[in-house]
Design a protein around this motif. Structure first.
Motif, PDB file in Angstrom:
ATOM      1  N   TYR A 123      26.485  27.059 -52.921  1.00  0.00           N
ATOM      2  CA  TYR A 123      26.534  27.713 -51.663  1.00  0.00           C
ATOM      3  C   TYR A 123      25.716  26.683 -50.832  1.00  0.00           C
ATOM      4  CZ  TYR A 123      27.366  32.078 -54.082  1.00  0.00           C
ATOM      5  OH  TYR A 123      27.880  33.129 -54.760  1.00  0.00           O
ATOM      6  N   GLY A 124      24.625  26.026 -51.336  1.00  0.00           N
ATOM      7  CA  GLY A 124      23.786  24.982 -50.590  1.00  0.00           C
ATOM      8  C   GLY A 124      24.960  23.758 -50.257  1.00  0.00           C
ATOM      9  N   ASP A 125      25.826  23.396 -51.276  1.00  0.00           N
ATOM     10  CA  ASP A 125      26.561  22.139 -50.984  1.00  0.00           C
ATOM     11  C   ASP A 125      27.462  22.661 -49.957  1.00  0.00           C
ATOM     12  OD1 ASP A 125      25.559  20.937 -53.170  1.00  0.00           O
ATOM     13  OD2 ASP A 125      27.625  21.640 -54.467  1.00  0.00           O
ATOM     14  N   ILE A 126      28.093  23.640 -49.653  1.00  0.00           N
ATOM     15  CA  ILE A 126      28.908  23.899 -48.638  1.00  0.00           C
ATOM     16  C   ILE A 126      28.067  24.106 -47.077  1.00  0.00           C
ATOM     17  CG2 ILE A 126      30.613  25.794 -47.522  1.00  0.00           C
ATOM     18  CD1 ILE A 126      31.524  26.467 -50.283  1.00  0.00           C
ATOM     19  N   ALA A 127      27.205  24.732 -47.222  1.00  0.00           N
ATOM     20  CA  ALA A 127      26.371  24.535 -45.879  1.00  0.00           C
ATOM     21  C   ALA A 127      25.853  23.180 -45.544  1.00  0.00           C
ATOM     22  CB  ALA A 127      24.893  25.185 -46.344  1.00  0.00           C
ATOM     23  N   GLU A 128      25.798  22.172 -46.412  1.00  0.00           N
ATOM     24  CA  GLU A 128      25.292  20.867 -46.211  1.00  0.00           C
ATOM     25  C   GLU A 128      26.742  20.201 -45.569  1.00  0.00           C
ATOM     26  OE1 GLU A 128      24.153  16.729 -48.714  1.00  0.00           O
ATOM     27  OE2 GLU A 128      23.554  18.462 -49.350  1.00  0.00           O
ATOM     28  N   TRP A 129      27.859  20.536 -46.171  1.00  0.00           N
ATOM     29  CA  TRP A 129      29.119  19.736 -46.004  1.00  0.00           C
ATOM     30  C   TRP A 129      29.103  20.187 -44.552  1.00  0.00           C
ATOM     31  CZ3 TRP A 129      33.713  19.238 -49.423  1.00  0.00           C
ATOM     32  CH2 TRP A 129      34.880  18.557 -48.915  1.00  0.00           C
ATOM     33  N   GLY A 188      37.599   9.321 -52.694  1.00  0.00           N
ATOM     34  CA  GLY A 188      36.314  10.017 -52.300  1.00  0.00           C
ATOM     35  C   GLY A 188      36.172   9.977 -50.866  1.00  0.00           C
ATOM     36  N   ALA A 189      37.297  10.041 -50.056  1.00  0.00           N
ATOM     37  CA  ALA A 189      37.395   9.753 -48.901  1.00  0.00           C
ATOM     38  C   ALA A 189      36.916  10.819 -47.727  1.00  0.00           C
ATOM     39  CB  ALA A 189      38.759   9.465 -48.351  1.00  0.00           C
ATOM     40  N   ASP A 190      36.512  11.878 -48.318  1.00  0.00           N
ATOM     41  CA  ASP A 190      36.143  12.832 -47.282  1.00  0.00           C
ATOM     42  C   ASP A 190      34.503  12.710 -46.850  1.00  0.00           C
ATOM     43  OD1 ASP A 190      37.707  15.161 -49.539  1.00  0.00           O
ATOM     44  OD2 ASP A 190      38.137  14.781 -47.628  1.00  0.00           O
ATOM     45  N   GLY A 191      33.859  11.900 -47.267  1.00  0.00           N
ATOM     46  CA  GLY A 191      32.683  11.458 -46.511  1.00  0.00           C
ATOM     47  C   GLY A 191      31.453  12.307 -46.955  1.00  0.00           C
ATOM     48  N   TRP A 192      31.625  13.077 -47.891  1.00  0.00           N
ATOM     49  CA  TRP A 192      30.666  14.074 -48.247  1.00  0.00           C
ATOM     50  C   TRP A 192      29.966  13.415 -49.488  1.00  0.00           C
ATOM     51  CZ3 TRP A 192      29.857  17.864 -52.116  1.00  0.00           C
ATOM     52  CH2 TRP A 192      28.811  18.429 -52.176  1.00  0.00           C
ATOM     53  N   ASP A 193      28.621  13.431 -49.750  1.00  0.00           N
ATOM     54  CA  ASP A 193      27.997  12.416 -50.871  1.00  0.00           C
ATOM     55  C   ASP A 193      27.645  13.641 -52.201  1.00  0.00           C
ATOM     56  OD1 ASP A 193      25.814  13.923 -50.291  1.00  0.00           O
ATOM     57  OD2 ASP A 193      24.726  11.953 -49.946  1.00  0.00           O
ATOM     58  N   GLY A 194      28.146  15.032 -52.200  1.00  0.00           N
ATOM     59  CA  GLY A 194      27.655  16.210 -53.160  1.00  0.00           C
ATOM     60  C   GLY A 194      26.272  16.150 -53.358  1.00  0.00           C
ATOM     61  N   GLY A 195      25.396  16.435 -52.418  1.00  0.00           N
ATOM     62  CA  GLY A 195      24.154  16.545 -52.461  1.00  0.00           C
ATOM     63  C   GLY A 195      23.490  17.549 -53.252  1.00  0.00           C
ATOM     64  N   ASP A 196      22.303  17.863 -53.372  1.00  0.00           N
ATOM     65  CA  ASP A 196      21.582  18.412 -54.405  1.00  0.00           C
ATOM     66  C   ASP A 196      21.588  19.926 -54.068  1.00  0.00           C
ATOM     67  OD1 ASP A 196      20.889  16.047 -55.672  1.00  0.00           O
ATOM     68  OD2 ASP A 196      18.968  15.924 -54.361  1.00  0.00           O
TER      69      ASP A 196
END
Length: 139
Positions: free
Chosen positions: A48-54, A130-138
Motif C-alpha cells: 500500500y505504501g509503495d503505491i502511495a509513494e509511486w 526498469g524505465a518507469d522511474g520508480w525505485d521500489g521504496g521501503d
C-alpha cells in the motif's frame, strides 16, 4: 401500477437499469491507485505504501481504503501489506492466485504462508529496462 406481491417492498421492473450517468464518478485519486494496481505484473506485488509513494500522494491507509472500496475490479491480491501477511478474510482466495501466478511465498515457523517480500516485490519496471522511474521504496 400493479399491487406488490406479499413480502416485496419494491415492484418488479420499477428499479430501472444502472447507466453510465447514474454510476458515481470514481474519485481521481482512486482511479490513479487502481491504474497502478493494474500495472503490477503477475507473480509480483506492491505494498500500500509503495503505491502511495509511486503516486507521490496519500499514504498506505488511503491506498488501503481505495482498494477496499473499489479494488474488486483489479488484481487486488497484488496490493499487499508490507509485512507479507495475507489480506485478512481473503487469505484463501489470495493464496490461490499467488500459486497460479507463482508469486514467491514463504512459510513462518508456525506454518503460515506469507509473501516473500524480498522476492515478490515489484520494482516498478516493465521487466526489461526498469524505465518507469520508480525505485521500489521501503513502504
Amino acid at each position: 401500477m400493479l399491487p406488490l406481491p406479499p413480502g416485496l417492498s419494491v415492484g418488479c421492473g420499477n428499479m430501472g437499469r444502472m447507466s453510465e450517468e447514474s454510476l458515481p464518478e470514481l474519485p481521481d485519486y482512486a482511479e490513479r491507485v487502481l491504474q497502478v494496481a493494474e500495472r503490477i505484473p503477475p507473480g509480483r506485488v506492491l505494498t500500500y505504501g509503495d503505491i502511495a509513494e509511486w503516486l507521490g500522494e496519500g499514504g498506505p491507509r488511503q491506498v488501503g481504503r481505495v482498494m477496499a472500496l473499489y479494488g474488486g475490479a483489479v488484481p487486488w491480491w497484488r496490493v499487499v501489506r508490507a509485512d507479507g501477511h495475507l489480506l485478512p478474510g481473503h487469505e484463501r482466495r489470495a493464496l490461490e492466485r499467488y500459486r497460479v501466478e507463482a508469486t514467491p511465498l514463504r512459510s513462518t515457523g508456525a506454518g503460515e504462508q506469507r509473501l516473500d517480500m524480498r522476492r515478490a516485490r515489484w520494482d516498478g519496471g516493465d521487466g526489461r529496462d526498469g524505465a518507469d522511474g520508480w525505485d521500489g521504496g521501503d513502504g
